[in-house]
Design a protein around this motif. Structure first.
Motif, mmCIF file in Angstrom:
data_model
loop_
_atom_site.group_PDB
_atom_site.id
_atom_site.type_symbol
_atom_site.label_atom_id
_atom_site.label_comp_id
_atom_site.label_asym_id
_atom_site.label_seq_id
_atom_site.Cartn_x
_atom_site.Cartn_y
_atom_site.Cartn_z
ATOM 1 N N LEU A 147 0.721 -1.278 -0.114
ATOM 2 C CA LEU A 147 0.159 -0.101 -0.205
ATOM 3 C C LEU A 147 0.698 1.081 0.119
ATOM 4 O O LEU A 147 0.374 2.412 -0.214
ATOM 5 N N LEU A 148 2.102 1.216 0.183
ATOM 6 C CA LEU A 148 3.026 2.428 0.425
ATOM 7 C C LEU A 148 4.160 2.244 -0.662
ATOM 8 O O LEU A 148 5.141 2.649 -0.155
ATOM 9 N N HIS B 202 4.943 -2.638 3.759
ATOM 10 C CA HIS B 202 4.102 -2.238 2.420
ATOM 11 C C HIS B 202 4.798 -1.358 1.413
ATOM 12 O O HIS B 202 4.270 -0.673 0.605
ATOM 13 N N SER C 273 -2.134 5.425 3.491
ATOM 14 C CA SER C 273 -2.187 4.924 2.080
ATOM 15 C C SER C 273 -3.371 5.565 1.226
ATOM 16 O O SER C 273 -4.174 6.346 2.015
#
Length: 250
Positions: free
Chosen positions: A2-3, A28, A228
């Motif tokens: 997500l990141l 992430h 996110s």
């Protein structure tokens, strides 16, 4: 992921909630810059083992210069900053009536003043970058309830939450989102002495609907979400992560 390829600054990132958050962000796909007060070797190794970049900046968040050093480190190593997690905090438990002035002042300076300094420094960089960003402050369930031996601490956590509400308004025009996470009772170094009594631990476990006190990793997921794009329309909000402790008044 997500990141993926984002750069995250985490204050107080060498242990406890800060360490868990830094590692979760790296899991992430983020590169991470952390501030620390003593050593950060273990956290750095864990992040690098995930294949992500990691930089440690030693400093006191109560010193405004530390905030500038963190931003500069993010720019120098990763080209900018996308996420701030203002986490650094202290809670030296003490009775109210004979609270030493130094204890009160130091708690305010680290927890609240430090959050202001780093938020301001990062926000200015995000504004100049022109691509928005996410700022997350680790507040506490203590922002919502009192504590006999936390009369110096609870106001700082309420202040951090309020800071995010106000900066959400001030920075929204730049696409910068500001939110707070409110952990419940999390087992960390900050409260290990207070929770060394088995009877007290049993009491908390009974009070918490999910039946256990939290681990630092429980906070990581909440932070990753707010950092996110899944939280692209979330700002000025607070996320209570407490296993249900706050709502269990019966």
């Amino acid at each position: 992921m997500l990141l993926k390829d984002k750069t995250v600054i985490v204050t107080g990132g060498s242990r406890g909630i800060g360490r868990a958050v830094a590692v979760a962000c790296a899991q992430h796909g983020a590169n991470v810059v952390i501030s620390h007060h003593s050593h950060a070797d273990e956290t750095m190794a864990e992040i690098k083992a995930l294949g992500r970049g990691a930089v440690a900046v030693k400093g006191d968040v109560a010193d405004p210069h530390t905030a500038q050093l963190l931003v500069q480190a993010a720019v120098d190593h990763f080209g900018g900053v996308d996420v701030l997690v203002s986490n650094a905090g202290i809670c030296p438990f003490h009775a109210f009536l004979d609270m030493p002035l130094e204890t009160f002042q130091r708690t305010m300076e680290v927890n609240l003043h430090g959050a202001f300094y780093v938020t301001q420094a990062v926000a200015n960089r995000m504004k100049d970058q022109g691509r928005g960003g996410s700022i997350i402050a680790i507040s506490s369930i203590s922002a919502l309830v009192g504590g006999e031996f936390q009369t110096h601490y609870t106001p700082t956590k309420a202040g951090v939450h309020s800071l995010m509400q106000s900066t959400a308004i001030a920075l929204g025009k730049y696409g910068i989102r500001c939110n707070s996470v409110m952990p419940g009772t999390i087992l960390t170094d900050i409260n290990k002495d207070d929770l060394s009594d088995p009877e007290k631990v049993a009491y908390f476990n009974k009070r918490i609907p999910l039946g256990r006190m939290g681990q630092p990793e429980d906070i990581g997921g909440a932070v990753v979400f707010l950092a996110s794009d899944m939280a692209a329309y979330v700002t000025g909000a607070s996320l209570l992560v407490d296993g249900g402790l706050f709502v269990n008044l019966q």
